[in-house]
Scaffold this active site. Structure first.
Site, PDB file in Angstrom:
ATOM      1  N   ASP A 164       0.814  -1.223   0.062  1.00  0.00           N
ATOM      2  CA  ASP A 164      -0.047  -0.003   0.035  1.00  0.00           C
ATOM      3  C   ASP A 164       0.923   1.372   0.035  1.00  0.00           C
ATOM      4  O   ASP A 164       2.118   1.089   0.250  1.00  0.00           O
ATOM      5  CB  ASP A 164      -0.879  -0.141   1.344  1.00  0.00           C
ATOM      6  CG  ASP A 164      -2.020   1.073   1.433  1.00  0.00           C
ATOM      7  OD1 ASP A 164      -2.248   1.443  -0.064  1.00  0.00           O
ATOM      8  OD2 ASP A 164      -2.133   1.478   2.429  1.00  0.00           O
ATOM      9  N   ASP A 187      -0.410   4.894   1.180  1.00  0.00           N
ATOM     10  CA  ASP A 187      -0.643   5.900   2.437  1.00  0.00           C
ATOM     11  C   ASP A 187      -0.634   4.783   3.656  1.00  0.00           C
ATOM     12  O   ASP A 187      -1.334   3.875   3.845  1.00  0.00           O
ATOM     13  CB  ASP A 187      -2.058   6.573   2.119  1.00  0.00           C
ATOM     14  CG  ASP A 187      -2.253   7.533   1.253  1.00  0.00           C
ATOM     15  OD1 ASP A 187      -1.186   8.268   1.085  1.00  0.00           O
ATOM     16  OD2 ASP A 187      -3.114   7.585   0.330  1.00  0.00           O
ATOM     17  N   ASP A 231      -1.011  -1.323   5.945  1.00  0.00           N
ATOM     18  CA  ASP A 231      -1.396  -0.774   7.148  1.00  0.00           C
ATOM     19  C   ASP A 231      -2.810  -0.849   7.896  1.00  0.00           C
ATOM     20  O   ASP A 231      -2.922  -0.447   8.995  1.00  0.00           O
ATOM     21  CB  ASP A 231      -0.871   0.784   7.154  1.00  0.00           C
ATOM     22  CG  ASP A 231      -2.066   1.829   6.566  1.00  0.00           C
ATOM     23  OD1 ASP A 231      -2.262   1.448   5.432  1.00  0.00           O
ATOM     24  OD2 ASP A 231      -2.465   2.623   7.101  1.00  0.00           O
TER      25      ASP A 231
END
Length: 259
Positions: free
Chosen positions: A3, A5, A199
């Site tokens: 990922d 962000d 995250d």
């Protein structure tokens, strides 16, 4: 696959060690793809923004929910029409597959991310869905990050349109495993030899798990360590940030060089 962000960048700043991680990935010879549910920017735009932060990621190594949505529609209904609520990252991807953007009897209403959701555009989307247009959304994320706090995102606006029309959207982006499989196809990779670094337990990790990948949760973004036990599934591994993966990649590079 990883990922963006919360993994490589966080609130407009580089996650410490993210540049070392990307450099170590490249040095190891491993193919990689950065996946993001953000459909605002084109891959070229994102590459430039990452470069300004010190991350060298080529546009072809960026896979956005906007591009994934366009590829999904290309297979479902080639050279179709769509009314789009979104930014250049989505409209450019649709133009690239030969779609015509229109508010007159479109095949699809396609909802993506934008920082300036228009009441008029949402109203038009509702009326078009009521009239029979198929409803597609790039991703289900209810909020997005900003330096001032959370912003309403695609999932929240999709819920508004669904409530008004009674029609649920089809979400293309994470956690839909479709986006992961498309990413694997882009890499020419197999699920058994691929890992997903993310995250968010509710998007990155569940999407990676359902696609059969090793999953690595980093604690540098949305999910805090104490929240992990709330979920009925677990990541394969948990690390503080991608910086913790650098020694492993360097060891792989040294082994490859020696052999």
């Amino acid at each position: 696959m990883c990922d963006m962000d919360g993994v490589l960048v966080h609130e407009g700043q580089l996650v410490p060690g993210a540049d070392l991680f990307v450099n170590a990935l490249r040095a190891s010879g491993a193919s990689f793809l950065v996946l993001t549910n953000n459909s605002i920017y084109t891959p070229r735009d994102l590459a430039a923004r990452l470069s300004n932060l010190g991350l060298a990621v080529a546009p072809e190594s960026l896979w956005t929910s906007g591009v994934a949505t366009a590829q999904f529609l290309r297979r479902q209904r080639p050279e179709g029409t769509a009314f789009v609520v979104g930014e250049a990252g989505l409209t450019t991807a649709l133009h690239d597959i030969g779609y015509v953007l229109t508010d007159q009897h479109p095949d699809y209403v396609v909802l993506g991310e934008t920082r300036t959701y228009s009441f008029e555009a949402i109203t038009r989307a509702i009326r078009l869905v009521d009239a029979g247009a198929r409803f597609i959304a790039t991703n289900p994320d209810p909020t997005g990050p900003s330096t001032e706090g959370a912003l309403p995102a695609t999932g929240s606006v999709a819920a508004l349109i669904q409530r008004a029309t009674g029609v649920a959207p089809y979400f293309v982006g994470k956690p839909n495993p479709l986006m992961m499989r498309e990413g694997l196809n882009q890499l020419g990779a197999h699920s058994e030899s691929t890992a997903m670094v993310g995250d968010r337990m509710d998007t990155d990790i569940v999407a990676g798990m359902e696609a059969g990948l090793e999953t690595i949760l980093v604690l540098s973004g949305v999910t805090a360590e104490h929240q992990i036990e709330r979920f009925p599934y677990r990541p394969s591994r948990i690390v503080r940030s991608v910086a913790d993966l650098v020694p492993e990649l360097e060891a792989r590079t040294a082994h490859t060089s020696s052999s």
